[in-house]
Design a protein around this motif. Sequence first.
Motif, short mmCIF file in Angstrom:
data_model
loop_
_atom_site.label_atom_id
_atom_site.label_comp_id
_atom_site.label_asym_id
_atom_site.label_seq_id
_atom_site.Cartn_x
_atom_site.Cartn_y
_atom_site.Cartn_z
N THR A 189 19.34 -16.42 -13.52
CA THR A 189 18.30 -16.90 -12.67
C THR A 189 17.72 -17.02 -12.93
O THR A 189 17.07 -15.84 -13.58
CB THR A 189 18.90 -15.94 -11.41
N GLY A 190 16.78 -18.03 -13.21
CA GLY A 190 15.27 -18.19 -14.30
C GLY A 190 15.77 -17.92 -15.71
O GLY A 190 15.08 -18.14 -16.90
N ALA A 191 16.52 -17.73 -15.76
CA ALA A 191 17.03 -17.82 -17.57
C ALA A 191 17.01 -18.84 -18.74
O ALA A 191 17.64 -19.99 -17.62
CB ALA A 191 18.42 -17.27 -17.97
N ASP A 192 17.04 -19.16 -19.70
CA ASP A 192 16.34 -20.05 -20.19
C ASP A 192 17.10 -20.16 -21.70
O ASP A 192 17.21 -19.18 -22.54
CB ASP A 192 14.73 -20.24 -20.36
N PHE A 193 18.22 -21.26 -21.52
CA PHE A 193 19.32 -21.53 -22.86
C PHE A 193 19.08 -22.46 -23.64
O PHE A 193 19.67 -22.82 -24.20
CB PHE A 193 20.34 -21.94 -21.39
N THR A 194 17.61 -22.88 -23.46
CA THR A 194 17.45 -24.31 -24.16
C THR A 194 17.83 -24.44 -25.85
O THR A 194 17.23 -22.66 -25.99
CB THR A 194 15.52 -24.16 -24.93
N ASP A 195 18.05 -25.47 -26.16
CA ASP A 195 18.41 -25.51 -27.79
C ASP A 195 19.97 -24.05 -28.06
O ASP A 195 20.01 -23.78 -29.64
CB ASP A 195 17.67 -24.67 -28.83
N SER A 196 20.00 -24.28 -27.35
CA SER A 196 21.25 -23.03 -27.01
C SER A 196 23.08 -24.01 -27.66
O SER A 196 22.75 -24.85 -26.83
CB SER A 196 21.78 -22.28 -26.11
N LEU A 197 23.69 -23.63 -28.83
CA LEU A 197 24.98 -24.32 -28.91
C LEU A 197 25.95 -23.51 -27.53
O LEU A 197 26.77 -23.29 -28.81
CB LEU A 197 25.00 -24.89 -30.18
N LEU A 198 26.16 -24.55 -26.76
CA LEU A 198 27.58 -24.12 -25.99
C LEU A 198 28.98 -24.89 -25.90
O LEU A 198 28.38 -25.92 -25.66
CB LEU A 198 26.84 -23.95 -24.35
N ARG A 199 29.71 -24.54 -25.71
CA ARG A 199 31.12 -24.93 -25.73
C ARG A 199 31.29 -25.77 -23.63
O ARG A 199 30.45 -25.04 -23.28
CB ARG A 199 32.14 -24.51 -25.91
N LYS A 200 31.88 -27.21 -24.47
CA LYS A 200 31.23 -27.36 -22.47
C LYS A 200 32.37 -26.67 -21.45
O LYS A 200 31.68 -26.59 -20.63
CB LYS A 200 32.67 -28.85 -22.66
N ASP A 201 33.22 -25.77 -21.55
CA ASP A 201 33.61 -25.10 -20.80
C ASP A 201 32.40 -24.29 -20.14
O ASP A 201 32.40 -23.72 -19.06
CB ASP A 201 35.45 -24.27 -21.38
N PHE A 202 32.30 -22.98 -21.63
CA PHE A 202 31.05 -22.09 -20.93
C PHE A 202 29.80 -23.11 -20.35
O PHE A 202 29.06 -22.26 -19.32
CB PHE A 202 30.45 -21.85 -22.28
N GLN A 203 29.51 -24.13 -21.03
CA GLN A 203 28.43 -24.78 -20.15
C GLN A 203 28.55 -25.57 -18.39
O GLN A 203 27.57 -24.72 -17.64
CB GLN A 203 27.85 -26.10 -20.63
N LYS A 204 29.88 -25.64 -18.37
CA LYS A 204 30.06 -26.41 -17.34
C LYS A 204 30.64 -24.86 -16.63
O LYS A 204 29.42 -24.35 -15.37
CB LYS A 204 32.31 -26.47 -16.73
N ALA A 205 30.49 -23.02 -16.92
CA ALA A 205 30.86 -22.10 -16.15
C ALA A 205 29.47 -22.09 -15.41
O ALA A 205 29.43 -20.79 -14.98
CB ALA A 205 31.78 -21.09 -16.94
N LEU A 206 28.47 -21.94 -16.56
CA LEU A 206 26.89 -21.20 -16.61
C LEU A 206 26.28 -22.05 -15.13
O LEU A 206 25.43 -21.91 -14.83
CB LEU A 206 26.27 -21.79 -16.99
N CYS A 207 26.97 -23.42 -15.66
CA CYS A 207 25.72 -24.11 -14.51
C CYS A 207 26.61 -24.08 -13.02
O CYS A 207 26.02 -23.67 -12.37
CB CYS A 207 26.21 -26.01 -15.13
N SER A 208 27.63 -23.19 -12.70
CA SER A 208 28.00 -23.57 -11.64
C SER A 208 26.80 -22.30 -10.92
O SER A 208 27.04 -22.53 -9.90
CB SER A 208 29.29 -23.32 -11.79
#
Length: 228
Positions: A189-208
């Motif tokens: 909550t409120g974390a800033d991931f700007t410019d982080s290189l994430l795999r699609k599966d990680f991006q999806k999990a975090l977006c949830s």
Amino acid sequence: PSFRHVSLKMQPSFVLPASYRVNSFSFGKGSLASFPNRASRNLAERRPPSGPLCSIDAPHSSRSRRVFVAASSSVIAAVISLFSCNPALAKGYVRLDLSGQSFAGKDLTGEEFTGSILRKCDFSNAILKGASFFKSELEGANFENSDLTSATLESANLVDVSFKNAIMEGIFLNGAVIEQGGKTVIDITGADFTDSLLRKDFQKALCSVADGVNPKTEVATRDSLGCP
């Protein structure tokens, strides 16, 4: 220091330089008799006056030496006690068990925590720019309001870890454990991931579970992750 008395007694014998800071000692009879050279034979012909082989007055009293040794021992013992009681004060955190330790508010820029056990450690408000937590056990740790810019969390166990309001710009997170029982179990909550290189599966999990806006960068968590 000046040395007042040097006397020798030996059969055969030789003279030690005055720079040798030694007390009385002696060699057995014929210590040099077996030396197969002319120098040893010449030494064997010498007959110094009677007395100890070598006796040099110490420049300091024995009482002074005892006081110095006692003081040094006390200082060393105090330093060892300080760091053994609180490992968080020591430098170098690789492959250590530091469970439950508090690093809150500390500047740990570039520190290595690779392979360490850090369960329920408190890293809140800490500066952790470029720090490495590669393959670390971080279950239940608290990173609230910390600065993790360009930090490495790859292959780390992040179950039940709080990254609330943390700055996570350019972070390395791939391979980390962020799910349990099919559910994402970290607080971002409120974390800033700007410019982080994430795999699609990680991006999806975090977006949830992404929500909130970082209070320092004023960037929404979902926007920093590029969530749809």
